[in-house]
Motif scaffolding. Structure first.
Motif, PDB file in Angstrom:
ATOM      1  N   ARG A   1      59.022 -36.075 -20.496  1.00  0.00           N
ATOM      2  CA  ARG A   1      58.875 -36.145 -19.042  1.00  0.00           C
ATOM      3  C   ARG A   1      59.088 -37.567 -18.529  1.00  0.00           C
ATOM      4  NH1 ARG A   1      55.905 -32.080 -21.037  1.00  0.00           N
ATOM      5  NH2 ARG A   1      55.608 -30.189 -19.796  1.00  0.00           N
ATOM      6  N   LEU A   2      58.809 -38.547 -19.361  1.00  0.00           N
ATOM      7  CA  LEU A   2      58.994 -39.930 -18.947  1.00  0.00           C
ATOM      8  C   LEU A   2      60.447 -40.391 -19.105  1.00  0.00           C
ATOM      9  CD1 LEU A   2      55.791 -41.634 -20.411  1.00  0.00           C
ATOM     10  CD2 LEU A   2      56.255 -40.998 -18.037  1.00  0.00           C
ATOM     11  N   LEU A   3      61.133 -39.905 -20.128  1.00  0.00           N
ATOM     12  CA  LEU A   3      62.460 -40.428 -20.453  1.00  0.00           C
ATOM     13  C   LEU A   3      63.604 -39.498 -20.082  1.00  0.00           C
ATOM     14  CD1 LEU A   3      61.666 -41.921 -23.979  1.00  0.00           C
ATOM     15  CD2 LEU A   3      61.774 -43.136 -21.792  1.00  0.00           C
ATOM     16  N   GLY A   4      63.358 -38.191 -20.018  1.00  0.00           N
ATOM     17  CA  GLY A   4      64.422 -37.254 -19.698  1.00  0.00           C
ATOM     18  C   GLY A   4      65.422 -37.071 -20.819  1.00  0.00           C
ATOM     19  N   SER A   5      65.110 -37.543 -21.997  1.00  0.00           N
ATOM     20  CA  SER A   5      65.986 -37.416 -23.159  1.00  0.00           C
ATOM     21  C   SER A   5      65.187 -36.869 -24.322  1.00  0.00           C
ATOM     22  CB  SER A   5      66.571 -38.785 -23.533  1.00  0.00           C
ATOM     23  OG  SER A   5      67.134 -38.754 -24.836  1.00  0.00           O
ATOM     24  N   ALA A   6      65.627 -35.733 -24.854  1.00  0.00           N
ATOM     25  CA  ALA A   6      64.912 -35.124 -25.975  1.00  0.00           C
ATOM     26  C   ALA A   6      64.963 -36.030 -27.204  1.00  0.00           C
ATOM     27  CB  ALA A   6      65.504 -33.752 -26.285  1.00  0.00           C
ATOM     28  N   HIS A   7      66.130 -36.629 -27.454  1.00  0.00           N
ATOM     29  CA  HIS A   7      66.268 -37.477 -28.634  1.00  0.00           C
ATOM     30  C   HIS A   7      65.419 -38.738 -28.513  1.00  0.00           C
ATOM     31  CE1 HIS A   7      69.805 -34.853 -28.962  1.00  0.00           C
ATOM     32  NE2 HIS A   7      69.707 -35.064 -30.252  1.00  0.00           N
ATOM     33  N   ASP A   8      65.447 -39.360 -27.347  1.00  0.00           N
ATOM     34  CA  ASP A   8      64.620 -40.552 -27.147  1.00  0.00           C
ATOM     35  C   ASP A   8      63.135 -40.204 -27.199  1.00  0.00           C
ATOM     36  OD1 ASP A   8      66.889 -42.046 -26.902  1.00  0.00           O
ATOM     37  OD2 ASP A   8      66.814 -42.202 -24.717  1.00  0.00           O
ATOM     38  N   ALA A   9      62.788 -39.017 -26.691  1.00  0.00           N
ATOM     39  CA  ALA A   9      61.390 -38.583 -26.716  1.00  0.00           C
ATOM     40  C   ALA A   9      60.924 -38.368 -28.158  1.00  0.00           C
ATOM     41  CB  ALA A   9      61.215 -37.302 -25.907  1.00  0.00           C
ATOM     42  N   GLU A  10      61.783 -37.778 -28.976  1.00  0.00           N
ATOM     43  CA  GLU A  10      61.429 -37.590 -30.385  1.00  0.00           C
ATOM     44  C   GLU A  10      61.214 -38.939 -31.068  1.00  0.00           C
ATOM     45  OE1 GLU A  10      64.634 -35.312 -31.909  1.00  0.00           O
ATOM     46  OE2 GLU A  10      63.955 -33.427 -31.013  1.00  0.00           O
ATOM     47  N   ASP A  11      62.094 -39.903 -30.745  1.00  0.00           N
ATOM     48  CA  ASP A  11      61.962 -41.236 -31.345  1.00  0.00           C
ATOM     49  C   ASP A  11      60.671 -41.912 -30.902  1.00  0.00           C
ATOM     50  OD1 ASP A  11      64.358 -40.913 -32.615  1.00  0.00           O
ATOM     51  OD2 ASP A  11      65.524 -42.109 -31.189  1.00  0.00           O
ATOM     52  N   ALA A  12      60.352 -41.805 -29.606  1.00  0.00           N
ATOM     53  CA  ALA A  12      59.139 -42.438 -29.088  1.00  0.00           C
ATOM     54  C   ALA A  12      57.893 -41.811 -29.692  1.00  0.00           C
ATOM     55  CB  ALA A  12      59.099 -42.325 -27.562  1.00  0.00           C
ATOM     56  N   ALA A  13      57.878 -40.481 -29.773  1.00  0.00           N
ATOM     57  CA  ALA A  13      56.730 -39.803 -30.374  1.00  0.00           C
ATOM     58  C   ALA A  13      56.600 -40.169 -31.850  1.00  0.00           C
ATOM     59  CB  ALA A  13      56.880 -38.292 -30.216  1.00  0.00           C
ATOM     60  N   GLY A  14      57.741 -40.235 -32.545  1.00  0.00           N
ATOM     61  CA  GLY A  14      57.715 -40.599 -33.960  1.00  0.00           C
ATOM     62  C   GLY A  14      57.227 -42.017 -34.174  1.00  0.00           C
TER      63      GLY A  14
ATOM     64  N   ASP B   1      58.680 -49.279 -21.683  1.00  0.00           N
ATOM     65  CA  ASP B   1      59.661 -50.311 -22.022  1.00  0.00           C
ATOM     66  C   ASP B   1      61.076 -49.753 -21.928  1.00  0.00           C
ATOM     67  OD1 ASP B   1      57.673 -52.168 -22.465  1.00  0.00           O
ATOM     68  OD2 ASP B   1      57.591 -51.829 -24.634  1.00  0.00           O
ATOM     69  N   GLN B   2      61.273 -48.522 -22.381  1.00  0.00           N
ATOM     70  CA  GLN B   2      62.601 -47.915 -22.321  1.00  0.00           C
ATOM     71  C   GLN B   2      63.004 -47.615 -20.879  1.00  0.00           C
ATOM     72  OE1 GLN B   2      63.802 -44.864 -25.067  1.00  0.00           O
ATOM     73  NE2 GLN B   2      62.206 -45.388 -26.529  1.00  0.00           N
ATOM     74  N   LEU B   3      62.050 -47.183 -20.068  1.00  0.00           N
ATOM     75  CA  LEU B   3      62.363 -46.867 -18.670  1.00  0.00           C
ATOM     76  C   LEU B   3      62.877 -48.089 -17.920  1.00  0.00           C
ATOM     77  CD1 LEU B   3      59.419 -44.536 -17.574  1.00  0.00           C
ATOM     78  CD2 LEU B   3      61.845 -43.963 -17.596  1.00  0.00           C
ATOM     79  N   LYS B   4      62.307 -49.229 -18.205  1.00  0.00           N
ATOM     80  CA  LYS B   4      62.713 -50.447 -17.500  1.00  0.00           C
ATOM     81  C   LYS B   4      64.173 -50.798 -17.779  1.00  0.00           C
ATOM     82  CE  LYS B   4      58.038 -52.352 -17.403  1.00  0.00           C
ATOM     83  NZ  LYS B   4      57.093 -53.349 -17.968  1.00  0.00           N
TER      84      LYS B   4
END
Length: 296
Positions: A19-32, A66-69
């Motif tokens: 919900r913060l990034l709008g990217s499934a791949h980036d979200a997986e990386d952030a969660a990981g 940090d990624q959103l910025k």
């Protein structure tokens, strides 16, 4: 009590990050990355954390902030309309595991619709994080403040500002059975090339947007008005069928946790459609055809 990194925990972290990034791949990386930081803590330091899930949520939120910025500048240079990556299977990432009640708060399903996530793009990173954590996931502002790095009062004000901006977005969606009926009627009209039927399904002020990412031919600006949208959709489908070696297949499947449309050619995903619905008509059509966002 021993805290374990379960599928439910991973789903929660992915749900926040997506919900913060709008990217499934980036979200997986952030969660990981958040899980990795937890696992790298010493046993002594982990024992000091009273609420591990809250700790993980804050860490993942900071990573996303940090990624959103940096993402804002990239999306300003994006070719055409930016849409989020679709998630084709619903699951724990969409479960309303933390009840949030006030009328201002969106439902978990609304918060992953393409229409809503596009609206989130208009918020500042601090507004987006404050709103998603507090209004969608029910995180107290004191904890939100630790993630954002400002005071709780500032986070509360950011959430207020976010709500004001998001209220301009039409509330869309209907009950699941009604949604399925409208989506099916929309798909039938598109596949049949029935312009009149498709116009009837669309709201007079319907909007269609497509994300081709510069790799696939797509409208670079939103198409507005039911007749214009209907003609654009039918023409796009006809062009797709002409250039395809194999006939495209269209199926109603889960797109971001609710019924949408998936387009495949020879078993390969080539597009998804998320639809906003109000008063029994389609108000928004969101076509994701960027191949970089349709990877398995």
């Amino acid at each position: 009590m021993t805290f374990g990194i379960t599928d439910e925990v991973r789903g929660r972290l992915f749900g926040v990050a997506y919900r913060l990034l709008g990217s499934a791949h980036d979200a997986e990386d952030a969660a990981g990355e958040g899980v990795l930081r937890w696992q790298q803590l010493s046993d002594e330091n982990r024992a000091r954390v009273r609420e591990p899930l809250a700790w993980l949520t804050r860490v993942v939120s900071r990573i996303c902030l940090d990624q959103l910025k940096s993402a804002r500048a990239k999306r300003e240079q994006y070719q055409g309309v930016w849409l989020p990556e679709p998630v084709l299977e619903s699951g724990r990432a969409y479960e309303d595991s933390m009840a949030v009640d006030p009328a201002d708060r969106v439902t978990m399903d609304d918060s992953v619709s393409f229409a809503f996530m596009v609206a989130l793009e208009r918020l500042s990173p601090a507004e987006r994080v404050s709103f998603i954590l507090h209004d969608v996931f029910g995180v107290p502002f004191a904890d939100v403040a630790e993630a954002v790095g400002v005071s709780a009062a500032a986070c509360r004000q950011s959430a207020v500002s976010a709500r004001k901006n998001l209220r301009r977005q039409r509330r869309f969606d209907v009950a699941t059975d009604q949604r399925d009926t409208v989506v099916a009627a929309f798909l039938d009209a598109c596949r049949g090339g029935d312009l009149a039927a498709l116009i009837r399904v669309l709201h007079p002020e319907a909007v269609a947007v497509a994300d081709g990412g510069g790799a696939v031919r797509a409208a670079l600006k939103p198409i507005v008005g039911n007749e214009a949208v209907a003609r654009y959709l039918i023409r796009s489908l006809q062009l797709q069928e002409k250039k395809a070696v194999d006939t495209p297949t269209y199926a109603i499947r889960s797109v971001n946790g609710r019924s949408g449309i998936v387009v495949e050619v020879d078993g390969h995903l080539v597009g998804t459609v998320d639809i906003s619905i109000a008063d029994g008509t389609v108000t928004g059509v969101y076509l994701q055809v960027n191949p970089d966002k349709l990877r398995p």
